[in-house]
Design a protein around this motif. Structure first.
Motif, short mmCIF file in Angstrom:
data_model
loop_
_atom_site.label_atom_id
_atom_site.label_comp_id
_atom_site.label_asym_id
_atom_site.label_seq_id
_atom_site.Cartn_x
_atom_site.Cartn_y
_atom_site.Cartn_z
N UNK A 81 0.77 -1.12 0.12
CA UNK A 81 -0.10 0.03 -0.14
C UNK A 81 0.58 1.37 0.01
N UNK A 82 2.24 1.31 -0.13
CA UNK A 82 2.80 2.29 -0.08
C UNK A 82 4.02 2.42 -0.69
N UNK A 83 4.15 3.28 -1.60
CA UNK A 83 4.95 3.50 -2.65
C UNK A 83 6.21 5.12 -2.45
N UNK A 84 5.83 5.21 -1.10
CA UNK A 84 7.26 6.07 -0.40
C UNK A 84 7.33 7.06 -1.42
N UNK A 85 6.06 7.80 -1.11
CA UNK A 85 6.61 8.74 -2.76
C UNK A 85 6.74 8.92 -4.03
N UNK A 86 7.02 7.31 -4.45
CA UNK A 86 7.58 7.20 -6.05
C UNK A 86 6.03 7.82 -6.35
N UNK A 87 4.42 7.40 -5.77
CA UNK A 87 3.65 7.65 -6.88
C UNK A 87 3.73 9.18 -7.70
N UNK A 88 4.28 10.21 -6.62
CA UNK A 88 4.38 11.84 -6.71
C UNK A 88 5.01 11.71 -8.16
N UNK A 89 6.66 10.84 -7.82
CA UNK A 89 7.29 11.10 -8.57
C UNK A 89 6.95 10.90 -10.11
N UNK A 90 6.14 10.02 -9.99
CA UNK A 90 6.15 9.38 -11.98
C UNK A 90 5.11 10.29 -12.16
N UNK A 126 16.44 -6.03 0.38
CA UNK A 126 16.30 -5.99 -0.78
C UNK A 126 14.40 -6.49 -1.43
N UNK A 127 13.35 -6.66 0.27
CA UNK A 127 12.13 -6.61 0.17
C UNK A 127 11.99 -4.94 -0.01
N UNK A 128 12.65 -3.63 0.68
CA UNK A 128 12.17 -2.66 0.38
C UNK A 128 12.13 -2.44 -1.27
N UNK A 129 13.75 -2.91 -1.09
CA UNK A 129 13.44 -2.39 -2.89
C UNK A 129 12.79 -2.91 -3.29
N UNK A 130 12.60 -4.00 -3.35
CA UNK A 130 11.62 -4.64 -4.33
C UNK A 130 9.48 -4.37 -4.18
N UNK A 131 9.54 -4.24 -3.32
CA UNK A 131 8.57 -3.51 -3.20
C UNK A 131 8.16 -1.66 -4.08
N UNK A 163 9.40 14.31 -2.56
CA UNK A 163 8.21 13.73 -3.03
C UNK A 163 6.76 13.09 -2.08
N UNK A 164 8.01 12.73 -0.92
CA UNK A 164 6.83 12.44 -0.16
C UNK A 164 5.62 13.02 0.50
N UNK A 165 6.94 14.40 1.33
CA UNK A 165 5.60 15.68 1.15
C UNK A 165 4.72 16.57 0.48
N UNK A 166 5.05 15.92 -1.57
CA UNK A 166 4.24 16.54 -2.27
C UNK A 166 2.79 15.84 -2.53
N UNK A 167 3.49 14.13 -2.26
CA UNK A 167 1.89 13.42 -1.60
C UNK A 167 1.15 13.63 -1.41
#
Length: 215
Positions: free
Chosen positions: A27-36, A144-149, A201-205
């Motif tokens: 359920x978490x993108x770590x701000x990646x959703x905003x970066x995309x 690795x789990x963090x990166x894969x997620x 990105x996390x703040x913008x999200x």
């Protein structure tokens, strides 16, 4: 006997850090959703670069240091306070706290260990200590789990094919090992965070109009 114990420890780590473990990591993108959405991450190479920076200079290396410190600590609550204070934004704090609480609940029930609600890396580090799991392998598999997620989130958001996403995950494996080795040899005095665009990105999200991830 030693080989049997190593195999059991490996399988325990695989289970604890697998996508099926009930921490809700999907359920978490770590701000990646905003970066995309912003266009900062638009293809396979950009995703790999973004995640490498997060691992080396952002939450990856910081969480690894908190995990290692919790593994060594007699009182993980002291490490937990520092880890929460180090979160760069409200969503980052929510991400680590909620996943950590879920991890603690599941682990206490599954492994019959006394695990208080701690933020995610601290909970994993303390659980690994309670079960006598090796620190370096715990760190490497946690990263690795963090990166894969996050790579999986990128596959959904960019969008990116599954094969391309797996290539990204494979390319990040040496980075995970590098950061794990540094954290195993380090202390909280080595804490830093210079993945500034990831933090922004996390703040913008937090105010992103249309989103499918919680962070």
């Amino acid at each position: 006997m030693a080989e049997t114990l190593q195999a059991e420890a490996l399988l325990t780590l695989v289970q604890m850090l697998s996508p099926s473990y009930p921490v809700g990591a999907f359920a978490y993108s770590h701000g990646l959703e905003w970066a995309v959405q912003d266009g900062a991450v638009a293809d396979q190479d950009a995703l790999a670069d973004w995640l490498s920076s997060v691992l080396r200079h952002g939450a990856g290396q910081a969480d690894a240091l908190f995990l290692a410190a919790a593994y060594r600590a007699d009182n993980p609550a002291e490490i937990d306070v520092k880890a929460r204070a180090f979160a760069a934004s409200a969503e980052r704090l929510k991400e680590t706290v909620l996943q950590g609480e879920a991890f603690a609940r599941a682990s206490a029930a599954i492994w019959q260990v006394d695990l208080p609600p701690l933020c995610y890396p601290v909970a994993v580090g303390h659980a690994a200590r309670l079960q006598g799991l090796p620190l370096r392998q715990t760190l490497a598999m946690f990263l690795h789990a963090f990166a894969a997620n996050l790579a999986t989130a990128g596959m959904r958001l960019i969008p990116l094919g599954q094969t391309e996403g797996q290539i990204v995950i494979r390319a990040l494996a040496p980075v995970c090992l590098e950061v794990a080795e540094a954290a195993a040899a380090g202390t909280l005095d080595d804490l830093s965070s210079t993945a500034f665009l990831g933090d922004i990105a996390a703040m913008k999200h937090e105010t992103q109009y249309s989103r499918i991830f919680r962070t």
